[in-house]
Design an enzyme around this catalytic site. Structure first.
Site, mmCIF file in Angstrom:
data_model
loop_
_atom_site.group_PDB
_atom_site.id
_atom_site.type_symbol
_atom_site.label_atom_id
_atom_site.label_comp_id
_atom_site.label_asym_id
_atom_site.label_seq_id
_atom_site.Cartn_x
_atom_site.Cartn_y
_atom_site.Cartn_z
ATOM 1 N N TYR A 144 -1.370 -9.110 32.794
ATOM 2 C CA TYR A 144 -0.553 -8.213 31.965
ATOM 3 C C TYR A 144 -0.110 -7.004 32.781
ATOM 4 O O TYR A 144 1.087 -6.717 32.876
ATOM 5 C CB TYR A 144 -1.379 -7.788 30.761
ATOM 6 N N TYR A 158 17.444 -4.492 39.815
ATOM 7 C CA TYR A 158 18.727 -4.875 39.196
ATOM 8 C C TYR A 158 19.610 -3.644 38.988
ATOM 9 O O TYR A 158 20.825 -3.725 39.060
ATOM 10 C CB TYR A 158 18.508 -5.594 37.853
#
Ligand code: NAD
Ligand code: UDP
Length: 310
Positions: A144, A158
């Protein structure tokens, strides 16, 4: 009016977000694979013709035209995310790549639901966004923690490489109605145990701390972050800085439920953070974010919800 995709929209936080964004007049597409989410959380929205429910897994590509994406898909409770650790990593990493690809193609803004877990067992207290964290890369929480850290990296790459318009929020322990009865997190465990007059299970000696935020306050912060026009992309902490030990939290639940439950102690799971409290000064400055719901008020509403569920 915007077209908004909410992944993990049938989960605890996602269902509140679906409702709020619908109420604000938007078209909402709720995408979920129902691993930990439930149709019960969004059943009351199904008749709204601006609401769509899609069964899909974000580890697979998904094509749609939207203006905004809130990426919440990921199991959040330790027993759930550890149940299939590899799937959890895939959801955080492959799922993030798919959602960023979607954002890039349709020039949508994308907000990632990151977590205080990126700070691991923190050596700085309270946690500020500039702190890089103390995370075990090979432990039982790593699927996680590291998955969410990698998702933040992907968001930033990105943004830098493809100019995707991103927002990163680091959510601290949040609670409220629509939490899963059996999700194993401390708020649901203690309330359900107290309502059934069963033993309250404290892991470790109860001296570890957490800071609990009511879901309505968190949703305010998330929407403010998505809508901010300052060019502020985060990461930003969202939570309530009111910190308490798990032992004090157990006592508070017993008081508010009028329960005859006794407290018992169980072994502390490995890598359980010893303390956690958000520094929210950045969120205050950039978003004018200020949690309003006091813990007792929020817990009373949550207890009412669990009473109906049991
Ligand atoms: P939740 O488990 O109730 O909701 C997660 C939702 O995502 C569920 O509906 C689940 O079915 C869905 N999901 C999981 N994997 C998926 C996949 N591969 N494809 C599609 N759907 C998938 O948890 P939550 O508390 O609502 O958390 C929502 C988000 O917020 C998560 O990303 C979590 O990491 C983050 N977060 C929550 C907290 C908190 O205190 N609740 C704290 C920090 C971060
Ligand atoms: N915890 C506990 N008893 C429970 C469930 C959790 O004492 O029945 C403790 C857990 O060990 C942790 C804290 O409560 O120290 C918060 O746990 P949770 O799983 O809610 O979220 P975390 O903040 O650890 O991700």
């Amino acid at each position: 009016m915007k077209r908004i995709l909410i992944t993990g929209g049938a989960g605890f936080i996602g269902s509140h977000l679906c409702e709020r964004l619908l109420n604000e007049g938007n078209d909402v597409i709720c995408l979920d694979n129902f691993f930990t989410g439930s149709k019960d959380n969004i059943r009351h929205l199904l008749d709204n013709n601006r609401f769509e429910l899609v069964r899909h897994d974000i580890t697979k590509e998904y094509f749609i035209e939207v203006d905004e994406i809130y990426n919440l898909a990921c199991p959040a409770s330790p027993p759930h995310y550890q149940y299939n650790a590899i799937k959890t990593i895939k959801t955080s990493v492959l799922g993030m790549i798919n959602m960023l690809g979607l954002a890039k193609r349709c020039k949508a803004k994308i907000l990632q639901a990151s977590t205080s877990e990126v700070y691991g067992d923190p050596l700085i207290h309270p946690q500020v966004e500039s702190y890089w964290g103390n995370v075990n890369p090979i432990g039982i929480r790593s699927c996680y923690d590291e998955g969410k850290r990698c998702a933040e990296t992907l968001m930033m790459d990105y943004h830098r490489q493809n100019k995707v318009d991103i927002r990163i929020v680091r959510i601290f322990n949040t609670y409220g109605p629509n939490m899963d009865l059996n999700d194993g997190r401390v708020v649901s465990n203690f309330i359900v145990q107290a309502l059934k007059n069963e033993d309250i299970t404290i892991y470790g000696d109860g001296s570890q701390t957490r800071s609990f935020c009511y879901v309505d306050d968190l949703i305010d912060g998330m929407i403010k972050m998505m809508n901010n026009k300052n060019g502020f992309i985060g990461p930003v902490n969202l939570g309530n800085p009111s910190e308490r030990t798990i032992l004090d939290f157990a006592k508070l639940i017993i008081k508010l439920t009028n329960s005859s439950s006794k407290i018992i102690y169980k072994p502390l799971p490995s890598d359980d953070p010893s303390k956690r409290q958000p520094d929210i000064s950045l969120a205050e400055k950039e978003l004018n974010f200020k949690p309003k719901v006091d813990i007792e008020e929020g817990l009373i509403k949550t207890i009412e919800y669990f009473k109906k569920k049991i």
